[in-house]
Design a protein around this motif. Structure first.
Motif, PDB file in Angstrom:
ATOM      1  N   HIS A 354     -10.318  84.331   3.366  1.00 55.69           N
ATOM      2  CA  HIS A 354     -10.415  82.929   3.939  1.00 55.69           C
ATOM      3  C   HIS A 354     -11.908  82.325   3.844  1.00 55.69           C
ATOM      4  N   ALA A 355     -12.867  83.441   4.012  1.00 56.87           N
ATOM      5  CA  ALA A 355     -14.316  82.939   3.762  1.00 56.87           C
ATOM      6  C   ALA A 355     -14.385  81.956   2.552  1.00 56.87           C
ATOM      7  N   LEU A 356     -13.858  82.628   1.449  1.00 62.94           N
ATOM      8  CA  LEU A 356     -13.900  82.104  -0.224  1.00 62.94           C
ATOM      9  C   LEU A 356     -12.981  80.865  -0.119  1.00 62.94           C
ATOM     10  N   ALA A 357     -12.131  80.743   0.439  1.00 61.90           N
ATOM     11  CA  ALA A 357     -11.323  79.657   0.231  1.00 61.90           C
ATOM     12  C   ALA A 357     -11.595  78.482   0.719  1.00 61.90           C
ATOM     13  N   ALA A 358     -12.601  78.567   1.839  1.00 63.72           N
ATOM     14  CA  ALA A 358     -13.129  77.492   2.302  1.00 63.72           C
ATOM     15  C   ALA A 358     -14.487  76.907   1.297  1.00 63.72           C
ATOM     16  N   SER A 359     -14.580  77.640   0.377  1.00 61.35           N
ATOM     17  CA  SER A 359     -15.428  77.125  -0.745  1.00 61.35           C
ATOM     18  C   SER A 359     -14.788  77.135  -2.009  1.00 61.35           C
ATOM     19  N   GLY A 360     -13.302  76.986  -1.902  1.00 62.50           N
ATOM     20  CA  GLY A 360     -12.697  76.575  -3.057  1.00 62.50           C
ATOM     21  C   GLY A 360     -12.319  77.580  -4.208  1.00 62.50           C
ATOM     22  N   ILE A 361     -12.429  79.089  -3.603  1.00 64.32           N
ATOM     23  CA  ILE A 361     -12.369  79.981  -4.510  1.00 64.32           C
ATOM     24  C   ILE A 361     -11.158  80.727  -4.037  1.00 64.32           C
ATOM     25  N   HIS A 362     -10.437  81.076  -4.999  1.00 68.94           N
ATOM     26  CA  HIS A 362      -9.241  82.015  -4.912  1.00 68.94           C
ATOM     27  C   HIS A 362      -9.583  83.288  -5.194  1.00 68.94           C
ATOM     28  N   LEU A 363      -9.594  84.171  -4.276  1.00 69.88           N
ATOM     29  CA  LEU A 363      -9.974  85.418  -4.444  1.00 69.88           C
ATOM     30  C   LEU A 363      -9.384  86.482  -5.525  1.00 69.88           C
ATOM     31  N   ASP A 364      -8.133  86.629  -5.430  1.00 71.05           N
ATOM     32  CA  ASP A 364      -7.419  87.235  -5.982  1.00 71.05           C
ATOM     33  C   ASP A 364      -7.131  86.818  -7.745  1.00 71.05           C
ATOM     34  N   ALA A 365      -7.185  85.459  -7.663  1.00 68.04           N
ATOM     35  CA  ALA A 365      -7.348  84.743  -9.007  1.00 68.04           C
ATOM     36  C   ALA A 365      -8.432  85.133  -9.900  1.00 68.04           C
ATOM     37  N   TYR A 366      -9.719  85.210  -9.067  1.00 66.02           N
ATOM     38  CA  TYR A 366     -10.890  85.628  -9.533  1.00 66.02           C
ATOM     39  C   TYR A 366     -10.963  87.009 -10.064  1.00 66.02           C
ATOM     40  N   LEU A 367     -10.464  87.855  -9.246  1.00 67.76           N
ATOM     41  CA  LEU A 367     -10.285  89.241  -9.710  1.00 67.76           C
ATOM     42  C   LEU A 367      -9.512  89.710 -10.896  1.00 67.76           C
ATOM     43  N   LYS A 368      -8.297  89.026 -10.661  1.00 68.21           N
ATOM     44  CA  LYS A 368      -7.272  89.246 -11.870  1.00 68.21           C
ATOM     45  C   LYS A 368      -8.017  88.658 -13.113  1.00 68.21           C
ATOM     46  N   ALA A 369      -8.687  87.416 -13.010  1.00 69.57           N
ATOM     47  CA  ALA A 369      -9.316  86.871 -14.205  1.00 69.57           C
ATOM     48  C   ALA A 369     -10.416  87.898 -15.095  1.00 69.57           C
ATOM     49  N   SER A 370     -11.135  88.601 -13.905  1.00 65.88           N
ATOM     50  CA  SER A 370     -12.077  89.652 -14.382  1.00 65.88           C
ATOM     51  C   SER A 370     -11.365  90.926 -15.095  1.00 65.88           C
ATOM     52  N   VAL A 371     -10.153  91.354 -14.763  1.00 63.05           N
ATOM     53  CA  VAL A 371      -9.474  92.343 -15.256  1.00 63.05           C
ATOM     54  C   VAL A 371      -8.768  91.784 -16.395  1.00 63.05           C
ATOM     55  N   LYS A 372      -8.371  90.872 -16.361  1.00 60.02           N
ATOM     56  CA  LYS A 372      -7.721  90.141 -17.667  1.00 60.02           C
ATOM     57  C   LYS A 372      -8.692  90.148 -18.907  1.00 60.02           C
ATOM     58  N   ALA A 373     -10.031  89.889 -18.456  1.00 59.19           N
ATOM     59  CA  ALA A 373     -10.934  89.615 -19.570  1.00 59.19           C
ATOM     60  C   ALA A 373     -11.265  91.060 -20.085  1.00 59.19           C
ATOM     61  N   SER A 374     -11.523  92.171 -19.237  1.00 58.48           N
ATOM     62  CA  SER A 374     -11.647  93.492 -19.692  1.00 58.48           C
ATOM     63  C   SER A 374     -10.262  94.120 -20.690  1.00 58.48           C
ATOM     64  N   ILE A 375      -9.180  93.716 -20.152  1.00 56.06           N
ATOM     65  CA  ILE A 375      -7.975  94.091 -20.951  1.00 56.06           C
ATOM     66  C   ILE A 375      -8.343  93.293 -22.211  1.00 56.06           C
ATOM     67  N   MET A 376      -8.583  92.427 -22.210  1.00 61.76           N
ATOM     68  CA  MET A 376      -8.659  91.532 -23.554  1.00 61.76           C
ATOM     69  C   MET A 376      -9.636  92.073 -24.695  1.00 61.76           C
ATOM     70  N   ARG A 377     -10.721  92.870 -24.186  1.00 63.19           N
ATOM     71  CA  ARG A 377     -11.383  93.512 -24.996  1.00 63.19           C
ATOM     72  C   ARG A 377     -10.772  94.429 -25.785  1.00 63.19           C
ATOM     73  N   TYR A 378      -9.896  95.066 -25.503  1.00 63.76           N
ATOM     74  CA  TYR A 378      -9.113  96.334 -26.073  1.00 63.76           C
ATOM     75  C   TYR A 378      -8.081  95.483 -26.788  1.00 63.76           C
ATOM     76  N   LEU A 379      -7.351  94.401 -26.383  1.00 64.98           N
ATOM     77  CA  LEU A 379      -6.469  93.849 -27.128  1.00 64.98           C
ATOM     78  C   LEU A 379      -7.097  93.276 -28.586  1.00 64.98           C
ATOM     79  N   ARG A 380      -8.185  92.793 -28.530  1.00 68.49           N
ATOM     80  CA  ARG A 380      -8.796  92.307 -29.710  1.00 68.49           C
ATOM     81  C   ARG A 380      -9.108  93.390 -30.462  1.00 68.49           C
ATOM     82  N   ASN A 381      -9.958  94.101 -30.111  1.00 69.42           N
ATOM     83  CA  ASN A 381     -10.425  95.388 -30.941  1.00 69.42           C
ATOM     84  C   ASN A 381      -9.398  96.196 -31.504  1.00 69.42           C
ATOM     85  N   PHE A 382      -8.261  96.322 -30.684  1.00 74.39           N
ATOM     86  CA  PHE A 382      -6.961  96.901 -31.079  1.00 74.39           C
ATOM     87  C   PHE A 382      -6.097  96.263 -32.165  1.00 74.39           C
TER      88      PHE A 382
END
Length: 388
Positions: A354-382
């Protein structure tokens, strides 16, 4: 059909990725990447993370096997995600250890869990009876347990008209590399069993390649410049192990690939390693991203509360090398993903969202993007995804 798909992919020197479902965001990230790039990615669920309703589900989103499977299948529009059981076997669920089940009862319990996997549509079952709370079983005793569970699962799947593939593991991760003779004995024994009982060969055999995860790093020999005494280096030993697996027509999979450097990861397809699992790293990435976004937005009190919840869970205990030398903050980060589904955290997250939404930040979207970037490191190297 699945095996043929893997054979085609692996023919071009690539390594398949198994992602541990550390959270709902991690699961969503995996499904979206698999569909976007149209590549198969395994979701490898341990029994502690996801288990059947009979065992009270798991700590990931409080999902039961049935709920988890339904969620993934519904969201996986192109059918690219492979549902897989990771470390299925006796005493692999906390309840079985907590109640001190005998071998016979623990094996019965493992079969019940496997039945739920098959009914829910899991496609690959990892049979791992390497854990024994009552002693240190011999290699032959562990193989006997593998064969009992293997035959049971195959027979049950056949009776239900379900198609399943198998992954076998016969030892816990040590941080060293398998001895060639030991792996040959395991594979020879498996081949004899499969011929005798008329069951298919496993898709994967788990091989130790010098990886082991502790805290937030990989302490195995694979990523080390200083080699282990009396042990051939992984880059020398692994091609021999790969060739042995090819001789038996079984793919090699390695576990504990978390936190390896890019320089090490690019060697996986070069060495011919067929598949690798990564799990804790993605939970750590999401936890760090959560703390970072809270501190950046002056939600320091909420961050402190999260650290307190995570630390008090004591889920860090199995991961730390030296509890006295590891800071409380690091312990909280290690344990963070274990409490994502706790009621305390759910209430805290609502406030943060709720607090982040007031600043235009979608928390789960931000967290998911962070995990995606980490998974992508493996997809590229593999080499599953081209580097941009």
């Amino acid at each position: 059909m699945i095996r043929h798909t893997f054979e085609r992919i692996l023919a071009s020197r690539r390594t398949l990725l198994g992602v541990g479902p550390m959270s709902q965001n991690c699961v969503d990230a995996t499904i979206e990447l698999a569909n976007e790039y149209e590549i198969p990615i395994f979701l490898v669920a341990s029994r502690r993370q996801i288990d059947s309703e009979a065992f009270g589900g798991g700590y990931v989103n409080n999902w039961t096997t049935e709920e988890f499977s339904r969620y993934v299948i519904d969201k996986d529009k192109k059918g690219k995600v492979i549902l897989a059981r990771d470390h299925g076997g006796p005493w692999q669920n906390t309840m079985e250890s907590l109640y001190g089940l005998s071998l016979r009862r623990a094996m019965e319990s493992a079969k019940l869990s496997f039945r739920a996997d098959i009914d829910a549509g899991f496609q690959v079952l990892h049979i791992d009876p390497s854990v024994d709370i009552h002693g240190d079983p011999s290699a032959d005793e562990i193989l006997d347990r593998v064969f009992e569970l293997y035959e049971y699962c195959w027979s049950y799947a056949q009776s239900q008209g379900n198609k399943i593939l198998f992954e076998i593991g016969t030892e816990q991760q040590s941080g060293g590399v398998n001895m060639l003779n030991d792996l040959h004995y395991t594979l020879s024994s498996v081949l004899k069993f499969c011929k005798k009982t008329n069951v298919p060969l496993p898709l994967f055999v788990v091989v130790q390649n010098g990886t082991k995860v502790m805290e937030t790093r990989n302490i195995g020999s694979f990523d080390q410049s200083i080699r282990v005494a009396n042990e051939l280096s992984p880059e020398i030993q692994m091609p021999k192990l790969v060739e042995l697996c090819k001789d038996f027509n079984i793919f090699m999979k390695v576990h504990n690939t978390d936190y390896l450097s890019d320089e090490s990861l690019i060697w996986y397809p070069r060495l011919g390693i067929h598949a690798a699992n990564v799990a804790p790293e993605f939970g750590i990435v999401e936890t760090k991203a959560l703390l970072e976004i809270m501190h950046k937005n002056s939600l320091h009190r909420h961050a402190e509360r999260f650290n307190e919840i995570a630390f008090n869970s004591r889920k860090w205990e199995k991961w730390v090398l030296d509890a006295q030398r590891t800071s409380d903050n690091d312990k909280s980060i290690i344990a963070g993903h274990y409490v994502f589904s706790s009621q305390e955290f759910i209430e805290l997250k609502k406030e943060v969202t709720h607090a982040l939404a007031a600043s235009g930040i979608h928390l789960d979207a931000y967290l998911k993007a962070s995990v995606k970037a980490s998974i992508m490191r493996y997809l590229r190297n593999f080499r599953l995804v081209r580097s941009s």
